[in-house]
Write an enzyme that holds these catalytic residues in place. Structure first.
Site, mmCIF file in Angstrom:
data_model
loop_
_atom_site.group_PDB
_atom_site.id
_atom_site.type_symbol
_atom_site.label_atom_id
_atom_site.label_comp_id
_atom_site.label_asym_id
_atom_site.label_seq_id
_atom_site.Cartn_x
_atom_site.Cartn_y
_atom_site.Cartn_z
ATOM 1 N N LYS A 22 27.801 20.300 -68.633
ATOM 2 C CA LYS A 22 26.795 21.359 -68.701
ATOM 3 C C LYS A 22 25.390 20.849 -68.376
ATOM 4 O O LYS A 22 24.608 21.564 -67.765
ATOM 5 C CB LYS A 22 26.829 22.116 -70.025
ATOM 6 C CG LYS A 22 26.755 21.269 -71.256
ATOM 7 C CD LYS A 22 26.950 22.109 -72.502
ATOM 8 C CE LYS A 22 26.670 21.316 -73.753
ATOM 9 N NZ LYS A 22 27.349 20.000 -73.831
ATOM 10 N N ARG B 144 24.170 25.231 -81.246
ATOM 11 C CA ARG B 144 25.439 24.545 -81.451
ATOM 12 C C ARG B 144 26.110 24.999 -82.735
ATOM 13 O O ARG B 144 27.197 24.540 -83.051
ATOM 14 C CB ARG B 144 25.189 23.047 -81.538
ATOM 15 C CG ARG B 144 25.705 22.273 -80.309
ATOM 16 C CD ARG B 144 25.226 20.877 -80.471
ATOM 17 N NE ARG B 144 25.930 19.876 -79.782
ATOM 18 C CZ ARG B 144 25.425 19.215 -78.732
ATOM 19 N NH1 ARG B 144 24.298 19.597 -78.196
ATOM 20 N NH2 ARG B 144 26.083 18.205 -78.234
ATOM 21 N N ARG C 204 30.401 8.423 -67.683
ATOM 22 C CA ARG C 204 29.111 9.104 -67.714
ATOM 23 C C ARG C 204 27.955 8.115 -67.910
ATOM 24 O O ARG C 204 28.065 7.173 -68.685
ATOM 25 C CB ARG C 204 29.132 10.094 -68.871
ATOM 26 C CG ARG C 204 27.909 10.956 -68.948
ATOM 27 C CD ARG C 204 28.263 12.208 -69.590
ATOM 28 N NE ARG C 204 28.196 12.098 -71.050
ATOM 29 C CZ ARG C 204 27.932 13.141 -71.820
ATOM 30 N NH1 ARG C 204 27.734 14.313 -71.284
ATOM 31 N NH2 ARG C 204 27.900 13.005 -73.119
ATOM 32 N N ARG D 184 25.629 6.072 -72.821
ATOM 33 C CA ARG D 184 25.106 6.458 -74.129
ATOM 34 C C ARG D 184 25.972 5.841 -75.219
ATOM 35 O O ARG D 184 27.194 5.799 -75.095
ATOM 36 C CB ARG D 184 25.160 7.980 -74.269
ATOM 37 C CG ARG D 184 24.010 8.660 -73.613
ATOM 38 C CD ARG D 184 24.216 10.145 -73.518
ATOM 39 N NE ARG D 184 24.747 10.783 -74.727
ATOM 40 C CZ ARG D 184 24.924 12.100 -74.834
ATOM 41 N NH1 ARG D 184 24.612 12.888 -73.822
ATOM 42 N NH2 ARG D 184 25.407 12.608 -75.939
ATOM 43 N N ARG E 92 32.811 13.826 -81.953
ATOM 44 C CA ARG E 92 31.970 14.878 -81.345
ATOM 45 C C ARG E 92 32.823 16.063 -80.899
ATOM 46 O O ARG E 92 32.405 17.219 -81.010
ATOM 47 C CB ARG E 92 31.189 14.290 -80.162
ATOM 48 C CG ARG E 92 30.109 13.314 -80.632
ATOM 49 C CD ARG E 92 29.529 12.512 -79.499
ATOM 50 N NE ARG E 92 28.800 13.331 -78.564
ATOM 51 C CZ ARG E 92 28.609 13.002 -77.284
ATOM 52 N NH1 ARG E 92 29.099 11.888 -76.811
ATOM 53 N NH2 ARG E 92 27.926 13.789 -76.515
HETATM 54 P P1 AMP Z 1 24.130 16.040 -76.288
HETATM 55 O O1 AMP Z 1 23.275 15.186 -75.410
HETATM 56 O O2 AMP Z 1 23.876 17.509 -76.092
HETATM 57 O O3 AMP Z 1 25.585 15.698 -76.205
HETATM 58 O O4 AMP Z 1 23.685 15.730 -77.801
HETATM 59 C C1 AMP Z 1 23.778 14.431 -78.341
HETATM 60 C C2 AMP Z 1 23.705 14.491 -79.867
HETATM 61 O O5 AMP Z 1 22.445 15.066 -80.276
HETATM 62 C C3 AMP Z 1 24.768 15.366 -80.527
HETATM 63 O O6 AMP Z 1 25.994 14.679 -80.737
HETATM 64 C C4 AMP Z 1 24.072 15.710 -81.849
HETATM 65 O O7 AMP Z 1 24.111 14.621 -82.747
HETATM 66 C C5 AMP Z 1 22.622 15.896 -81.410
HETATM 67 N N1 AMP Z 1 22.336 17.300 -81.008
HETATM 68 C C6 AMP Z 1 22.015 17.753 -79.766
HETATM 69 N N2 AMP Z 1 21.816 19.088 -79.769
HETATM 70 C C7 AMP Z 1 22.021 19.488 -81.057
HETATM 71 C C8 AMP Z 1 21.991 20.742 -81.719
HETATM 72 N N3 AMP Z 1 21.708 21.885 -81.056
HETATM 73 N N4 AMP Z 1 22.254 20.773 -83.047
HETATM 74 C C9 AMP Z 1 22.533 19.647 -83.730
HETATM 75 N N5 AMP Z 1 22.599 18.433 -83.176
HETATM 76 C C10 AMP Z 1 22.338 18.336 -81.854
#
Ligand code: AMP
Length: 211
Positions: A13, A88, A123, A156, A167
């Site tokens: 995404k 989320r 990734r 990451r 996750r």
């Molecule tokens: P992402 O890069 O979107 O995969 O986010 C990486 C990490 O950031 C996630 O595993 C969560 O720990 C945190 N995170 C990102 N967006 C949110 C959200 N909307 N609510 C809570 N935690 C978030």
């Protein structure tokens, strides 16, 4: 247009949000990128978020909602934006409604779970600007170097296989219910993530009504 991109971690995404934001000239707002930046800079939000992110858990709603509220109030978000990775939880979606934000469309990028883990291992993300890459599907022009800035394209820490599973569980438990939340109000469109990024891009643009 105010758009939400929904999907399991690793579904692509972020990559699609970047394409759409370029085409529509609206910002792609990634809570994951903003939180990683906050952790890197040791800000109070970053300090609160770090342990949750390391475990692959969600950061508490009040932290993320505060970050989003400030971000969408900025000038460049007044003509529309793409939310990548927010909301989320149903509570976050409710908070968005309470802020008076009108969502035009929610695009779900769907990739079957068995393909997610393989995708995540390749990734890479720029440690400076947050741009996303993949060693097979979207490689950097120069190995390990971001195409857009002088940052490094790195893996990451939370893309480690053990954290990925946690996750994915979090996604199914807390985020997947949002599909029904938005489907019920007729805002959800699902795009099947394809093997080739360009094919997914074509389907994503079609779903949004972009030529
Ligand atoms: P992402 O890069 O979107 O995969 O986010 C990486 C990490 O950031 C996630 O595993 C969560 O720990 C945190 N995170 C990102 N967006 C949110 C959200 N909307 N609510 C809570 N935690 C978030």
């Amino acid at each position: 247009m105010n758009l939400i991109f929904l999907g399991a971690p690793g579904a692509g995404k972020g990559t699609q949000a970047e394409y759409v934001c370029e085409r529509m000239s609206i910002p792609a707002i990634s809570t994951g990128n903003m939180l990683r930046e906050a952790v890197k800079n040791g800000t109070p939000d970053g300090v609160k978020a770090k342990d949750f992110m390391d475990r692959g858990d969600l950061v508490p709603d009040e932290v993320v909602i505060g970050i989003i509220k400030d971000r969408i109030a900025q000038d460049d978000a007044q003509n529309g934006f793409i939310l990548d990775g927010f909301p989320r939880t149903v509570e976050q979606a409710d908070a968005l409604e309470k802020m008076g934000v009108k969502i035009d469309l929610v695009v779900e990028i769907y990739v079957p779970e068995e393909r997610i883990c393989a995708r995540m291992s390749g990734r890479r993300v720029c440690d400076s600007c947050g741009a996303s890459y993949h060693i097979d599907y979207k490689p950097t022009k120069v190995d390990g170097k971001c195409d857009s800035c002088d940052g490094n394209a790195v893996q990451r820490a939370d893309d480690d296989p053990s954290t990925v599973l946690s996750r994915l569980n979090t996604y199914h438990e807390k985020t997947a219910p949002l599909r029904d939340f938005y489907a019920r109000i007729g805002k959800l469109k699902t795009v099947e993530g394809q093997e080739e990024i360009d094919d997914t891009r074509r389907l994503t643009f079609e779903a949004i009504g972009l030529k």
